[in-house]
Design an enzyme around this catalytic site. Structure first.
Site, PDB file in Angstrom:
ATOM      1  N   SER A 151       4.649   0.265  -7.131  1.00  0.00           N
ATOM      2  CA  SER A 151       4.574   0.273  -8.604  1.00  0.00           C
ATOM      3  C   SER A 151       4.865   1.670  -9.134  1.00  0.00           C
ATOM      4  O   SER A 151       5.636   1.841 -10.089  1.00  0.00           O
ATOM      5  CB  SER A 151       3.188  -0.142  -9.099  1.00  0.00           C
ATOM      6  OG  SER A 151       2.743  -1.273  -8.429  1.00  0.00           O
ATOM      7  N   ALA A 152       4.247   2.669  -8.519  1.00  0.00           N
ATOM      8  CA  ALA A 152       4.487   4.052  -8.956  1.00  0.00           C
ATOM      9  C   ALA A 152       5.939   4.436  -8.709  1.00  0.00           C
ATOM     10  O   ALA A 152       6.597   5.018  -9.577  1.00  0.00           O
ATOM     11  CB  ALA A 152       3.549   5.006  -8.223  1.00  0.00           C
ATOM     12  N   GLY A 170       2.815   2.065  -2.452  1.00  0.00           N
ATOM     13  CA  GLY A 170       2.944   2.579  -3.819  1.00  0.00           C
ATOM     14  C   GLY A 170       4.225   2.175  -4.514  1.00  0.00           C
ATOM     15  O   GLY A 170       4.850   3.002  -5.193  1.00  0.00           O
ATOM     16  N   GLY A 199       0.803  -1.216   0.000  1.00  0.00           N
ATOM     17  CA  GLY A 199       0.000   0.000   0.000  1.00  0.00           C
ATOM     18  C   GLY A 199       0.832   1.259   0.000  1.00  0.00           C
ATOM     19  O   GLY A 199       0.306   2.362   0.028  1.00  0.00           O
ATOM     20  N   ASP A 241      -0.389   8.445  -6.822  1.00  0.00           N
ATOM     21  CA  ASP A 241       0.828   7.812  -6.301  1.00  0.00           C
ATOM     22  C   ASP A 241       2.045   8.211  -7.136  1.00  0.00           C
ATOM     23  O   ASP A 241       3.139   8.422  -6.609  1.00  0.00           O
ATOM     24  CB  ASP A 241       0.667   6.288  -6.245  1.00  0.00           C
ATOM     25  CG  ASP A 241      -0.024   5.702  -7.473  1.00  0.00           C
ATOM     26  OD1 ASP A 241      -0.339   6.459  -8.419  1.00  0.00           O
ATOM     27  OD2 ASP A 241      -0.249   4.481  -7.497  1.00  0.00           O
TER      28      ASP A 241
HETATM   29  O1  PMV Z   1      -4.383   1.187  -2.952  1.00  0.00           O
HETATM   30  P1  PMV Z   1      -3.615   2.430  -3.166  1.00  0.00           P
HETATM   31  O2  PMV Z   1      -2.815   2.821  -1.973  1.00  0.00           O
HETATM   32  O3  PMV Z   1      -2.811   2.427  -4.415  1.00  0.00           O
HETATM   33  O4  PMV Z   1      -4.683   3.614  -3.343  1.00  0.00           O
HETATM   34  C1  PMV Z   1      -5.688   3.568  -4.319  1.00  0.00           C
HETATM   35  C2  PMV Z   1      -6.463   4.857  -4.310  1.00  0.00           C
HETATM   36  C3  PMV Z   1      -7.664   4.888  -5.248  1.00  0.00           C
HETATM   37  O5  PMV Z   1      -8.237   6.179  -5.146  1.00  0.00           O
HETATM   38  C4  PMV Z   1      -8.690   3.870  -4.813  1.00  0.00           C
HETATM   39  C5  PMV Z   1      -7.263   4.624  -6.685  1.00  0.00           C
HETATM   40  C6  PMV Z   1      -6.491   5.739  -7.340  1.00  0.00           C
HETATM   41  O6  PMV Z   1      -5.731   5.448  -8.271  1.00  0.00           O
HETATM   42  O7  PMV Z   1      -6.633   6.903  -6.987  1.00  0.00           O
END
Ligand code: PMV
Length: 287
Positions: free
Chosen positions: A80-81, A78, A76, A119
């Site tokens: 990948s980003a 991020g 969680g 992200d």
């Molecule tokens: O799961 P995470 O931490 O990558 O967060 C996703 C956030 C969302 O708003 C659900 C998706 C997005 O790309 O904004």
């Protein structure tokens, strides 16, 4: 050889609604991911074999990569980003942030098919950002010392699956879901104002409201609720899930004098507290 590092991120406000054009607030965290790449061209050796090998199996394999991540084991943040941003920056160290954002967002969309890009922006710009999907707005917020506690729920979640679930829910109940998104959007703007004023108690309240909306969307989980409840009972100003939900991390805003007690309460409830600082620096060349 070039080494580039990029920070992880935490969504503070506005997840899911951001995918539908509403704003969100994201902060970069002190845990970083490092990409080292060297062009095989740089290796002093008889090039003919390398060139022939690249011609044969070519497909972008003319770089040697090494990736080191401080996020392993916690989902969680991020990765990948961060890995996309760091890799692109390593290949074009002089790229402007905006060009880097556009390229990295495209890569993420190509691979993952879905996402607002919050992200990616966080990884590039660092700090704390007010963000609109696709980078229509990327505004750094002048904020110091976020009184943040982060805990991993121990459950890995799939962002893509959660976003699809919300999309299906919206197809089924458009009015209800759009009303929730609108309310989240309003909340994000109020939270932004109070964050700039440093009114953490009020920001904590907004976190609680945001969590209620996320619960209504159906993206919370029993485990997340337990950890959020534990933080609140131990004196947090507010707490919510962070990101797509279903698992991954929860965050809490906590008065300085309650930080120890709240961390203990979260750990007793089965959460894994992660020692990170918010507002970290964006992508940077290390060497
Ligand atoms: O799961 P995470 O931490 O990558 O967060 C996703 C956030 C969302 O708003 C659900 C998706 C997005 O790309 O904004």
């Amino acid at each position: 050889m070039i080494k580039v590092s990029a920070p992880g991120k935490l969504m503070l406000f506005g997840e899911h609604a951001v995918v539908y054009g509403y704003p969100c607030i994201v902060t970069a965290i002190s845990e970083r991911l490092e990409v080292s790449i060297s062009k095989i061209d740089d290796i002093s050796m008889d090039r003919r074999f390398v060139d022939a090998a690249v011609r044969a199996w070519g497909d972008g394999k003319n770089y040697a990569f090494s990736i080191k991540s401080a996020f392993s084991g916690t989902y969680g943040f991020g990765s990948s980003a961060a890995v996309t941003v760091a890799t692109l920056k390593a290949m074009r160290p002089n790229a402007e942030n905006r060009a880097l954002f556009d390229a990295a967002y495209k890569v993420v969309l190509d691979v993952q098919g879905i996402g607002s890009g919050f992200d990616v922006a966080s990884s590039i710009y660092g700090g704390t950002l007010y963000f609109l999907s696709g980078g229509k707005t990327i505004d750094p917020l002048e904020i110091q010392n976020l009184p943040l506690i982060v805990a991993y729920s121990g459950v890995k979640s799939s962002t893509v699956e959660m976003v699809k679930m919300v999309r299906e829910k919206r197809n089924k109940y458009p009015d209800k879901v759009d009303r929730i998104f609108q309310a989240i959007g309003t909340l994000v703007n109020q939270a932004k104002k109070k964050m700039l004023e440093g009114d953490w108690e009020r920001v904590g309240k907004y976190m609680d409201f945001n969590q209620e909306y996320l619960r209504d969307l159906g993206v919370s989980s029993e485990k997340l609720e337990t950890l959020i409840g534990a933080a609140k009972n131990a004196g947090a100003w507010g707490a919510k899930l962070s990101g797509a939900g279903g698992g991954d991390c929860m965050i809490a805003f906590v008065p300085p004098e309650r930080q120890g007690v709240v961390k203990d309460a979260i750990m007793s409830a089965g959460g894994q507290v992660v020692a990170v600082h918010a507002n970290a620096e964006g992508v940077r060349i290390e060497s």
